[in-house]
Motif scaffolding. Structure first.
Motif, short mmCIF file in Angstrom:
data_model
loop_
_atom_site.label_atom_id
_atom_site.label_comp_id
_atom_site.label_asym_id
_atom_site.label_seq_id
_atom_site.Cartn_x
_atom_site.Cartn_y
_atom_site.Cartn_z
N ASP A 141 0.83 -1.20 0.00
CA ASP A 141 0.00 0.00 0.00
C ASP A 141 0.87 1.26 0.00
O ASP A 141 0.61 2.21 -0.73
CB ASP A 141 -0.92 -0.04 1.22
CG ASP A 141 -2.04 0.96 1.19
OD1 ASP A 141 -2.37 1.48 0.11
OD2 ASP A 141 -2.61 1.23 2.26
N ALA A 142 1.94 1.25 0.79
CA ALA A 142 2.85 2.40 0.82
C ALA A 142 3.53 2.57 -0.55
O ALA A 142 3.70 3.70 -1.03
CB ALA A 142 3.90 2.20 1.91
N ALA A 143 3.89 1.46 -1.19
CA ALA A 143 4.49 1.54 -2.52
C ALA A 143 3.48 2.08 -3.53
O ALA A 143 3.84 2.89 -4.40
CB ALA A 143 4.99 0.17 -2.95
N ASN B 275 1.96 9.16 -6.27
CA ASN B 275 2.61 10.47 -6.14
C ASN B 275 3.59 10.74 -7.28
O ASN B 275 3.73 11.89 -7.71
CB ASN B 275 3.32 10.59 -4.79
CG ASN B 275 2.33 10.69 -3.65
OD1 ASN B 275 1.22 11.18 -3.81
ND2 ASN B 275 2.73 10.21 -2.49
N ARG B 276 4.26 9.71 -7.76
CA ARG B 276 5.21 9.87 -8.86
C ARG B 276 4.53 9.78 -10.24
O ARG B 276 5.14 10.08 -11.25
CB ARG B 276 6.30 8.79 -8.79
CG ARG B 276 7.28 8.98 -7.67
CD ARG B 276 8.48 8.03 -7.76
NE ARG B 276 8.21 6.75 -8.37
CZ ARG B 276 7.79 5.65 -7.74
NH1 ARG B 276 7.55 5.68 -6.45
NH2 ARG B 276 7.58 4.52 -8.38
N GLY B 277 3.28 9.27 -10.26
CA GLY B 277 2.59 9.08 -11.54
C GLY B 277 3.15 7.91 -12.31
O GLY B 277 3.08 7.89 -13.54
N ASP B 278 3.69 6.91 -11.61
CA ASP B 278 4.33 5.76 -12.25
C ASP B 278 3.30 4.64 -12.45
O ASP B 278 3.09 3.79 -11.59
CB ASP B 278 5.49 5.26 -11.38
CG ASP B 278 6.31 4.18 -12.06
OD1 ASP B 278 5.79 3.49 -12.96
OD2 ASP B 278 7.48 4.02 -11.67
N ALA B 279 2.65 4.63 -13.62
CA ALA B 279 1.59 3.67 -13.89
C ALA B 279 2.11 2.23 -13.98
O ALA B 279 1.40 1.30 -13.60
CB ALA B 279 0.87 4.04 -15.18
N THR B 280 3.33 2.03 -14.45
CA THR B 280 3.88 0.68 -14.58
C THR B 280 4.08 0.04 -13.22
O THR B 280 3.61 -1.08 -12.97
CB THR B 280 5.21 0.71 -15.36
OG1 THR B 280 4.98 1.29 -16.64
CG2 THR B 280 5.78 -0.69 -15.51
N GLU B 281 4.76 0.73 -12.32
CA GLU B 281 4.97 0.19 -10.97
C GLU B 281 3.64 0.05 -10.24
O GLU B 281 3.43 -0.91 -9.50
CB GLU B 281 5.91 1.11 -10.17
CG GLU B 281 7.35 1.04 -10.61
CD GLU B 281 7.99 -0.30 -10.27
OE1 GLU B 281 7.81 -0.79 -9.14
OE2 GLU B 281 8.67 -0.85 -11.15
N ASP C 165 -7.62 -3.96 -12.62
CA ASP C 165 -7.57 -3.12 -13.83
C ASP C 165 -7.88 -1.65 -13.54
O ASP C 165 -8.04 -0.85 -14.46
CB ASP C 165 -8.50 -3.67 -14.91
CG ASP C 165 -9.96 -3.67 -14.51
OD1 ASP C 165 -10.27 -3.42 -13.32
OD2 ASP C 165 -10.81 -3.93 -15.38
N CYS C 166 -7.92 -1.29 -12.26
CA CYS C 166 -8.14 0.10 -11.86
C CYS C 166 -6.98 0.96 -12.38
O CYS C 166 -5.83 0.56 -12.33
CB CYS C 166 -8.21 0.16 -10.33
SG CYS C 166 -8.51 1.78 -9.65
N SER C 167 -7.31 2.12 -12.89
CA SER C 167 -6.25 3.00 -13.39
C SER C 167 -5.61 3.79 -12.24
O SER C 167 -6.21 3.93 -11.17
CB SER C 167 -6.81 3.98 -14.43
OG SER C 167 -7.58 4.99 -13.79
N LEU C 168 -4.46 4.32 -12.49
CA LEU C 168 -3.76 5.15 -11.51
C LEU C 168 -4.64 6.34 -11.13
O LEU C 168 -4.77 6.66 -9.95
CB LEU C 168 -2.42 5.61 -12.10
CG LEU C 168 -1.53 6.34 -11.13
CD1 LEU C 168 -0.23 5.58 -10.95
CD2 LEU C 168 -1.24 7.72 -11.65
#
Length: 97
Positions: free
Chosen positions: A20-22, A28-34, A69-72
């Motif tokens: 959850d923290a990750a 916050n970084r907008g990193d959709a892949t991670e 499949d929820c988006s960022l």
């Protein structure tokens, strides 16, 4: 999750809180892949180590895990300051809508 409710033990909740923290960092970084990888990992842990509740047993849920499949952006709207999985003592159930 779209898979009903699950009972989780303390050790699993601790692991889910780390993911959850990750997820929060990913948002916050907008990193959709991670973000996708961490959300999938959360689902795997719940499915592998959680105990699914029978469909006819409905209890109050302490947390909600969004679909894999929820988006960022969708998750950004769902998050509260405590994240998805509250910490602390064992929770009765997690709602996997």
């Amino acid at each position: 999750m779209g898979r009903g409710q699950w009972r989780l033990d303390d050790a699993l909740i601790d692991e889910l809180n780390r993911i959850d923290a990750a997820l929060d960092d990913d948002i916050n970084r907008g990193d959709a892949t991670e973000f996708r990888e961490h959300l999938a990992a959360m689902h795997r842990l719940i499915e592998e180590r959680g105990e699914p509740l029978p469909a006819d047993e409905i209890v109050p849920s302490d947390a909600f895990v969004p679909p894999v499949d929820c988006s960022l952006e969708e998750l950004r709207k769902l998050m509260d300051p405590d994240g998805l999985i509250p910490g602390g003592p064992a929770r009765e159930a997690v709602d996997g809508r």
